[in-house]
Design an enzyme around this catalytic site. Sequence first.
Site, PDB file in Angstrom:
ATOM      1  N   ASP A 262       0.843  -1.191   0.000  1.00  0.00           N
ATOM      2  CA  ASP A 262       0.000   0.000   0.000  1.00  0.00           C
ATOM      3  C   ASP A 262       0.883   1.248   0.000  1.00  0.00           C
ATOM      4  O   ASP A 262       1.728   1.413   0.874  1.00  0.00           O
ATOM      5  CB  ASP A 262      -0.905  -0.019   1.235  1.00  0.00           C
ATOM      6  CG  ASP A 262      -1.827   1.182   1.293  1.00  0.00           C
ATOM      7  OD1 ASP A 262      -2.716   1.272   0.452  1.00  0.00           O
ATOM      8  OD2 ASP A 262      -1.624   2.043   2.169  1.00  0.00           O
TER       9      ASP A 262
ATOM     10  N   THR B 136      -3.721   6.017  -3.597  1.00  0.00           N
ATOM     11  CA  THR B 136      -2.559   6.629  -2.921  1.00  0.00           C
ATOM     12  C   THR B 136      -1.274   6.440  -3.719  1.00  0.00           C
ATOM     13  O   THR B 136      -0.424   7.329  -3.731  1.00  0.00           O
ATOM     14  CB  THR B 136      -2.379   6.036  -1.503  1.00  0.00           C
ATOM     15  OG1 THR B 136      -2.339   4.615  -1.599  1.00  0.00           O
ATOM     16  CG2 THR B 136      -3.506   6.446  -0.594  1.00  0.00           C
ATOM     17  N   THR B 137      -1.134   5.290  -4.380  1.00  0.00           N
ATOM     18  CA  THR B 137       0.053   5.044  -5.204  1.00  0.00           C
ATOM     19  C   THR B 137      -0.013   5.852  -6.497  1.00  0.00           C
ATOM     20  O   THR B 137       0.956   6.485  -6.897  1.00  0.00           O
ATOM     21  CB  THR B 137       0.187   3.536  -5.522  1.00  0.00           C
ATOM     22  OG1 THR B 137       0.142   2.802  -4.299  1.00  0.00           O
ATOM     23  CG2 THR B 137       1.482   3.230  -6.225  1.00  0.00           C
TER      24      THR B 137
ATOM     25  N   ASP C  90      -9.559  -0.031   2.417  1.00  0.00           N
ATOM     26  CA  ASP C  90      -9.594   0.517   1.051  1.00  0.00           C
ATOM     27  C   ASP C  90     -10.874   0.088   0.327  1.00  0.00           C
ATOM     28  O   ASP C  90     -11.521   0.886  -0.341  1.00  0.00           O
ATOM     29  CB  ASP C  90      -8.375   0.055   0.248  1.00  0.00           C
ATOM     30  CG  ASP C  90      -7.098   0.789   0.653  1.00  0.00           C
ATOM     31  OD1 ASP C  90      -7.200   1.700   1.498  1.00  0.00           O
ATOM     32  OD2 ASP C  90      -6.014   0.444   0.142  1.00  0.00           O
TER      33      ASP C  90
END
Length: 576
Positions: A93, A126-127, A424
Amino acid sequence: MGPRPVLVLSQNMKRESGRKVQTGNITAAKTIADIIRTCLGPRAMMKVRTFAEIPVLHTDKKRYAYYRSVQILLLFRLQMLLDPMGGIVMTNDGNAILREIQVQHPAAKSMIEISRTQDEEVGDGTTSVIILAGEMLSVAEHFLEQQMHPTVIIGAYRKALDDMISILKKIGTPVDVNNKEMMLKIIKSAINTKAINRWSDLACSIALDAVKTVEFEENGRKEIDIKKYAKVEKIPGGFSEDSCVLRGIMVNKDVTHPRMRRLIKNPRIVLLDCSLEYKKGESQTDIEITREEDFARILQMEEEYIQQICEDLMRVKPDLVITEKGISDLAQHYLMKANITAIRRVRKTDNNRIARACGARIVSRTDELREEDVGTGARLFEVKKIGDEYFAFITDCKDPKACTIILRGASKEILAEVERNLQDAMQVCRNVLIDPQLVPGGGATEMAVSHALTEKSKGMTGVEQWPYRAVAQALEVIPRTLIQNCGASTIRVLTSLRAKHTQEGSQTWGVNGETGALVDMKDLGIWEPLAVKLQTYKTAVETAVLLLRIDDIVSGHKKKGDDQSKQPAAPEAAQE
């Protein structure tokens, strides 16, 4: 002789300005993006990082080379992060990785901050947001070298962002949130890139059930508070398939007295946030006793007070009393005689969840208890022993607006990663319920927006068209990274994808993250919430704009003695 120089800054301050600062910011942002680039897609790699000897991030050449070498060592199949307390974090993550990285450069700190913001706002992407922001800055570097003013680049970026948002809304397709099969497909596409994808069907149904349970509508306003009302309880042991969503609440507590009932059907529940003990002085309290009978009177007053509060409780005929504070031995005795089960020292958050699940009201004073404060929504209370610990279950609630998700697994580390993945999934489900609009995944949206921006840039005039077109080029980093991570030929597949998007009605074509082949995302069932994409693009562009505006950094230096004692050993050799 010339005029004497005027010293404005302190001698311990260091100032950098101009092109050097902009280049340094771009380099720092690219380094952060490179660290988690391999964590994108279903073939994501995981990383290994220890806290012991990896130093903070800088941007001068020797140290940058050192960090690049460290970064290469980080790329392994599993990611282990050793936190400062000695615990282990295994994850792919983006937000969890960046949370554990210590950096010193202000631009790198800004990049890490946007990942946290993305996680808090929409819980996913987020990535992607880090990779996209890094690429936006990377394509701007070429224009800075050509002496283009940052304000021109920023103007083009802002114009491109407005167009990206309008294009996204055109691409977005509405979804029926009552269609369970479609909702499960959406959630599945979010967790296919996670460690939990082996149990994706179970995880999707858990996430959907949990979010639907805590969904609350009042006066036409929809509220879905996952953080407060959907608690994840991790119990090591058992099988992952044993994980489930309770129609009620579970707390890690046992009854206060061994002779109290551990199984109650249709319990009447009273919730308190006051103690069932004799009140003690806040600080040191001295009582002077001159007669022996005074001491006996004090003890009697304590007993009478405890008896009174227990009688106040018995008046509403509860089966179960739960309090956030303590319960004295005498109070336990009176409650046990009245066949009332008691649980003490429950967290405030757990008490709020129980109140919402069974319909009880939390009471601060026992003498104010009323019949309407008693919760009757639960059909079953029982205490079970799992492993070495006791857990109290309040389940089979009629209309619970709070729930507990029980996760089982081999170890605490695995459970922690499963919890992150599940959070998530729940956030994705929440986003879709609040804003039921979808866009295709697998890099299809990025390519569609990139193609539209490129076409639009052809009608632009002036120098602004080049940075505008560069934004379109930067968006291709998402499909390109997906292709790289699954080991396919980047140039061949990306060229084919570009050609495909020039055809009419091919906006949903993207990259299969497992094989690297071109595929229609509509057929594959890979969808993403529009809210996540909008937030990703806004955050990435705004961060790039923010860092491009910086042309001056003033930093303070510690004294040499402090610096030598605190500086890590590894970069000493690189320092010059």
